[in-house]
Design a protein around this motif. Sequence first.
Motif, PDB file in Angstrom:
ATOM      1  N   UNK A   1     -58.700  -4.923 -31.961  1.00  0.00           N
ATOM      2  CA  UNK A   1     -58.924  -3.482 -31.810  1.00  0.00           C
ATOM      3  C   UNK A   1     -58.015  -2.924 -30.724  1.00  0.00           C
ATOM      4  N   UNK A   2     -57.915  -3.631 -29.610  1.00  0.00           N
ATOM      5  CA  UNK A   2     -57.028  -3.180 -28.524  1.00  0.00           C
ATOM      6  C   UNK A   2     -55.590  -3.089 -29.003  1.00  0.00           C
ATOM      7  N   UNK A   3     -55.166  -4.054 -29.807  1.00  0.00           N
ATOM      8  CA  UNK A   3     -53.788  -4.061 -30.303  1.00  0.00           C
ATOM      9  C   UNK A   3     -53.526  -2.871 -31.219  1.00  0.00           C
ATOM     10  N   UNK A   4     -54.454  -2.585 -32.116  1.00  0.00           N
ATOM     11  CA  UNK A   4     -54.275  -1.438 -33.015  1.00  0.00           C
ATOM     12  C   UNK A   4     -54.184  -0.146 -32.201  1.00  0.00           C
ATOM     13  N   UNK A   5     -55.049  -0.005 -31.218  1.00  0.00           N
ATOM     14  CA  UNK A   5     -55.024   1.205 -30.393  1.00  0.00           C
ATOM     15  C   UNK A   5     -53.739   1.291 -29.580  1.00  0.00           C
ATOM     16  N   UNK A   6     -53.232   0.150 -29.128  1.00  0.00           N
ATOM     17  CA  UNK A   6     -51.950   0.123 -28.402  1.00  0.00           C
ATOM     18  C   UNK A   6     -50.809   0.572 -29.307  1.00  0.00           C
ATOM     19  N   UNK A   7     -50.778   0.058 -30.524  1.00  0.00           N
ATOM     20  CA  UNK A   7     -49.734   0.454 -31.461  1.00  0.00           C
ATOM     21  C   UNK A   7     -49.853   1.927 -31.847  1.00  0.00           C
ATOM     22  N   UNK A   8     -51.075   2.430 -31.923  1.00  0.00           N
ATOM     23  CA  UNK A   8     -51.266   3.848 -32.230  1.00  0.00           C
ATOM     24  C   UNK A   8     -50.714   4.722 -31.112  1.00  0.00           C
ATOM     25  N   UNK A   9     -50.984   4.338 -29.875  1.00  0.00           N
ATOM     26  CA  UNK A   9     -50.440   5.101 -28.748  1.00  0.00           C
ATOM     27  C   UNK A   9     -48.918   5.085 -28.759  1.00  0.00           C
ATOM     28  N   UNK A  10     -48.341   3.925 -29.048  1.00  0.00           N
ATOM     29  CA  UNK A  10     -46.883   3.811 -29.081  1.00  0.00           C
ATOM     30  C   UNK A  10     -46.278   4.681 -30.178  1.00  0.00           C
ATOM     31  N   UNK A  11     -47.028   4.852 -31.270  1.00  0.00           N
ATOM     32  CA  UNK A  11     -46.544   5.651 -32.401  1.00  0.00           C
ATOM     33  C   UNK A  11     -46.924   7.115 -32.274  1.00  0.00           C
ATOM     34  N   UNK A  12     -47.699   7.455 -31.252  1.00  0.00           N
ATOM     35  CA  UNK A  12     -48.136   8.835 -31.074  1.00  0.00           C
ATOM     36  C   UNK A  12     -49.124   9.284 -32.127  1.00  0.00           C
TER      37      UNK A  12
END
Length: 214
Positions: free
Chosen positions: A121-132
């Motif tokens: 879950x943390x990884x998905x949220x991290x990738x979402x932040x990186x993608x805006x």
Amino acid sequence: MLALLHTSPVHVPVFDALRDTDHPGLELRHFVDEGLLDRARRDGPGAVAADVRDVLVRAADAGATAVLCTCSTIGAVSEAQAGAVGLPVLRVDRPMAAAAVAEGPRVVVLATVESTVAPTVDLVEEEARAAGRAVSVRSLLVEGAWDLFSTGDTDGCAQRVAAVADGVTDADVIILAQASMSPAQRLTTTAVPVLSSPRPGLAAAAAAAAVRAR
């Protein structure tokens, strides 16, 4: 040479087969330590950081130009050791997480062990932040699937995972948090995209190993 850090020996033939299909000529070296996952599940991923670093150092000493960690529970711990060992260290599920974010905001994470849920879950949220992008991530633990897998019933595990995936309707994408769950991908019948990590993870690691070797 690409080194792979596994917490189960069942991953060795899976990644060898993917190499033969997608990356012929790529040299793989497998490092298997089942105890890492056992201790991480019991004490938390951070508890095995020193042991993970020791494996990565052995991989570097063996001539690896990059390392791929195929265990989602200790993926973040492995990535964090890259600076200490002087090699690219990739987690197998990061490309999958990036692809999931691109599919839509409603992401469902399926896992068979509890220790994998929070890191994924943390990884998905991290990738979402990186993608805006804004995402809503929820997780489902597939009860009993890990018991089947750990006793060698990989087909039964895959069928149970696929059944849970097929019951998910309110999502834009489903991700199978662990590499061991990937056989379930071909069994699902849901219209919701179902993503697994081995193929995109190996592709990213192969590219990193090639760049480093130049």
